[in-house]
Design an enzyme around this catalytic site. Structure first.
Site, short mmCIF file in Angstrom:
data_model
loop_
_atom_site.label_atom_id
_atom_site.label_comp_id
_atom_site.label_asym_id
_atom_site.label_seq_id
_atom_site.Cartn_x
_atom_site.Cartn_y
_atom_site.Cartn_z
N GLY A 1 0.80 -1.22 0.00
CA GLY A 1 0.00 0.00 0.00
C GLY A 1 0.83 1.26 0.00
N ASN B 1 9.80 0.43 -1.31
CA ASN B 1 10.28 1.72 -1.82
C ASN B 1 9.71 2.87 -0.99
OD1 ASN B 1 7.97 0.51 -3.60
ND2 ASN B 1 7.62 2.72 -3.49
N ASP C 1 10.72 3.57 -7.36
CA ASP C 1 9.95 2.38 -7.01
C ASP C 1 10.82 1.13 -7.02
OD1 ASP C 1 7.73 0.91 -6.22
OD2 ASP C 1 6.92 0.68 -8.24
N CYS D 1 -10.24 3.37 -11.62
CA CYS D 1 -10.76 2.11 -12.16
C CYS D 1 -9.66 1.20 -12.70
CB CYS D 1 -11.73 2.39 -13.31
SG CYS D 1 -12.80 3.83 -13.07
N CYS E 1 -8.18 -2.50 -11.60
CA CYS E 1 -8.88 -3.75 -11.90
C CYS E 1 -9.32 -3.81 -13.37
CB CYS E 1 -10.11 -3.90 -11.02
SG CYS E 1 -9.72 -4.02 -9.27
N HIS E 2 -9.85 -2.69 -13.89
CA HIS E 2 -10.38 -2.71 -15.25
C HIS E 2 -9.31 -2.44 -16.30
CE1 HIS E 2 -14.56 -3.26 -14.03
NE2 HIS E 2 -14.30 -2.45 -13.03
N MET F 1 -16.58 -5.02 -6.70
CA MET F 1 -16.66 -3.66 -7.23
C MET F 1 -16.98 -2.68 -6.10
SD MET F 1 -16.67 -1.46 -9.72
CE MET F 1 -17.16 0.26 -9.63
CA CA Z 1 6.06 0.03 -4.99
#
Ligand code: CA
Length: 694
Positions: free
Chosen positions: A198, A277, A322, A620, A623-624, A663
């Site tokens: 996260g 990171n 990252d 979105c 997932c989409h 969703m």
């Molecule tokens: Ca990362």
């Protein structure tokens, strides 16, 4: 206690009846020693098979001479699943795995017979957490008769391995934080450890927590980065780390989230954690005066009993791209200049392959296994990278290899002590980083809205004309032994065996066996669906099995902006188990399917609405799919009738009509915003040229 009673019973049986036991012990016996036993072939007891995390099996029944005869022995259709990224466990003849929604199943490892299923009911628990993704899990942990599961919404749970009954459950993070767990917990020595992901979803301060395996009570917690000094430091390590930060880093969390890469070393009694990171990525925001920012992008060695700091090695000081170090931490003994040396093998995102002395944390060697334009080399006298100045995007945009996908991510690396080679699912990627136009002084991430503090642009040209490869790397010479180019990005983790084989599933749905010494392809199986999970192997009743979950998905399944045709709800997800004696044929799957935009002649796209919708679509895309390529993780919106009807769209997006399917609800979105999304979906959907361009 368990051990004594089992031995006592067996002894009594032998004395009374002359019966001699088979090697199968009832589930629930003490297998603690076995977790470090490299010679055990009937089980796959831990995420990386044993504590060493090598994913190496000493089995030789299947070898280079006969692997071409491998066939399906049994399979299990999983019609309700989609993303399957899990490494199964096999314990005492039972195969355990996590599926979509973190549902755990136990089946007979020789024939697919279902024994029990446990559903942690994520949808009931998860609240806002749907907004940071949905429900895949890399695996489980086993210890003293218990199966440990970490759920997407942050619970750590202990199940009875024999019955699947919940023994205890504990919350590992506040549900108001935009975090999630994709990783397998790590159980050892009476404890079970878990972290979370996260880093990019809001201001985030990473940590790992150890719980008592019997009771679920917290034993210790170790933070990856220091908090506000005014609040006092949790320990001396945090005080030391604070000297490497500048500005008011705690307002940004700092990052370091430990979402993968937990290894217990029973020889040295150390726990190694791979750290994440920066939060945000851009050091100019989180630590404006510079600094290494400990313990970002590091391997941390902790005392497993107390969580006290022992040593660290930081792979990317002042991380800004990252480049986390959450990748596998593999234990090996290498002959280095005639001396057997206990080492860690580590191939993190930053593109260098590290060999680290695991007694001291001292760097032994490091060489690039892909193109690394952010640093030319690692200076062995200091252990630090020799950076290329432009990489830090100070004077303007900087093109850097590897990109944020890394040179290697969570897809498992394996190590074969017979060939002496590590097998790395490698990525050849780059990106342009720029913070021009960002007000660095005022930039602040917000929970659930997230942000990284830097803009990314895909460059015109990538380092190679193929995006990925399977690389066999010699950690002693730090040289490439062989490499097989791959035409698709995001291929699955590897397994290697004493039969001189390497197995790997690919994004294109092929499952291959390679000669471990040469890379020659010896066997190819078409699973009919992209593969994201690594295979395992075990031997029961005289038969060597090879088990693989097939279900395209996981974080970044839609990367590369290229549709592979693995659509949501079209291709059956499966657990497939192979053997030399197998005779089964799989029911065929439909060919790759490329949804086309629904015909909507009456829908006139309004360009300014579509533009507003484009910026909203970031909510979105997880997932989409980025660029409206859903990649099988969720319905493809350009082919969805719901995205053509404001009433239906409102029900699903604003009111949460499909919460149970994963969703999330966005009650704050106005009708105008919903409309703008609909306009962008139409506009973008009609621009996508596939499948013609494929
Ligand atoms: Ca990362």
């Amino acid at each position: 206690m368990y051990k004594f009673s089992v031995q006592y019973c067996v002894l009594t049986l032998i004395l009374l009846t002359g019966w001699f036991p088979s090697c199968n012990k009832p589930v629930g016996t003490d297998r603690e020693q076995d977790l470090a036993d490299e010679s055990n072939t009937s089980d796959w007891l831990a995420y990386g098979r044993t504590h060493s995390e090598r994913r190496f099996s000493p089995l030789t029944d299947i070898d280079t001479s006969n692997v071409s005869r491998l066939q399906v022995d049994w399979f299990l259709d999983l019609p309700r699943d989609h993303a399957l990224v899990s490494t199964p466990l096999v314990i005492d003849g039972i195969l355990y795995f996590t599926g979509t929604g973190n549902v755990v199943r136990a089946v007979d490892a020789t024939n697919s017979k279902a024994l029990w299923t446990y559903d942690p009911e994520i949808a009931k628990e998860i609240g806002n957490h749907r907004k940071v993704g949905w429900s895949h899990s890399r695996g489980l942990s086993y210890y003293r008769g218990k199966i440990f599961l970490a759920t997407w919404d942050g619970r750590l749970q202990a199940l009875d391995a024999g019955s699947g009954k919940l023994i205890w459950s504990t919350r590992t993070f506040d549900l108001n934080k935009p975090w999630f767990i994709t990783g397998a917990p790590k159980a050892f020595k009476g404890k079970v450890v878990i972290g979370n992901g996260g880093t990019e979803q809001g201001p985030s301060r990473g940590y790992v927590t150890a719980y008592d395996a019997e009771t679920g009570q917290q034993a210790w917690r170790f933070y990856m980065v220091p908090g506000n000094p005014a609040d006092g430091f949790e320990n001396e390590a945090m005080r030391m780390a604070a000297g490497t930060w500048t500005g008011e880093w705690w307002k940004h969390g700092g990052g370091g989230n430990a979402w993968h890469g937990f290894t217990y070393d029973p020889e040295l009694d150390l726990l190694y954690i791979g750290t994440g990171n920066g939060s945000p990525w851009n050091r100019k925001i989180r630590s404006p005066g510079g600094g290494d920012n400990l313990f970002l992008s590091s391997i941390l060695a902790l005392d497993p009993d107390t969580g006290e700091y022992r040593w660290h090695y930081q792979t990317t000081p002042g991380e800004s791209w990252d480049y986390n170090s959450n990748m596998d931490i593999v234990l090996a003994d290498l002959m280095l200049e005639g001396i057997k040396t206990k080492v860690i093998l580590h191939a993190p995102k930053n593109g260098f392959f590290y060999v680290i002395n695991r007694e001291t944390g001292k760097l032994i060697s490091a060489k690039p296994f892909v193109e690394t334009s952010w640093a030319s080399e690692i200076d062995l006298s200091t252990g630090r990278p020799v950076e290329i100045a432009a990489a830090r995007y100070v004077q303007g945009p900087g093109y850097v290899t590897p990109g944020p996908h890394g040179a290697h991510s969570w897809h498992a690396m394996s190590f074969n002590p017979i060939t002496g080679l590590a097998y790395i699912p490698s990525i050849h990627d780059g990106n342009v980083y720029s913070d021009q136009g960002i007000d660095l002084a005022s930039w602040q991430a917000v929970d659930f809205k997230g942000g990284i503090g830097v803009g990314l642009t895909t460059p015109e040209k990538l380092p190679r004309d193929y995006p990925a490869s399977l690389q066999a790397w010699d950690p002693v010479t730090q040289k490439l032994a062989w490499s097989v180019p791959q035409q698709e990005l995001w291929n699955a983790g590897t397994l290697t065996t004493a039969g001189k084989l390497v197995f790997q599933g690919r994004a294109d749905g092929k499952f291959l066996a390679y000669h471990a010494s040469t890379g020659e392809i010896l066997w190819t199986f078409d699973a009919g669906l992209g593969i994201s999970a690594p295979p395992i192997t075990y031997k029961l009743k005289g038969r060597q099995y090879l088990a693989l979950l097939v279900g395209w998905g996981g974080a970044f399944a839609g990367v590369g902006n290229k549709a592979l045709g693995w659509e949501y709800g079209k291709h059956m997800r499966r657990l497939i188990v192979f053997s030399l004696e197998g005779k089964k044929a799989l029911p065929p799957l439909p060919p790759p399917y490329f949804p086309v935009p629904l015909d909507a002649p009456d829908f006139e796209v309004n360009d300014s609405l579509a533009k507003a919708g484009q910026s909203l679509y970031g909510k979105c895309s997880g997932c989409h799919g980025p660029g409206l390529l859903a990649a099988g993780m969720a319905p493809d919106l350009k082919a969805s009738a719901i995205a053509l009807n404001l009433d239906l769209f409102r029900l699903v997006v604003q009111k949460g009509e499909r919460l149970n399917m994963g969703m999330p609800a966005y009650p704050d979105l106005t009708d105008e915003q919903l409309l703008s999304l609909m306009h962008w979906i139409r506009k973008k959907g009609n621009e996508i040229l596939y499948p013609k361009e494929l």
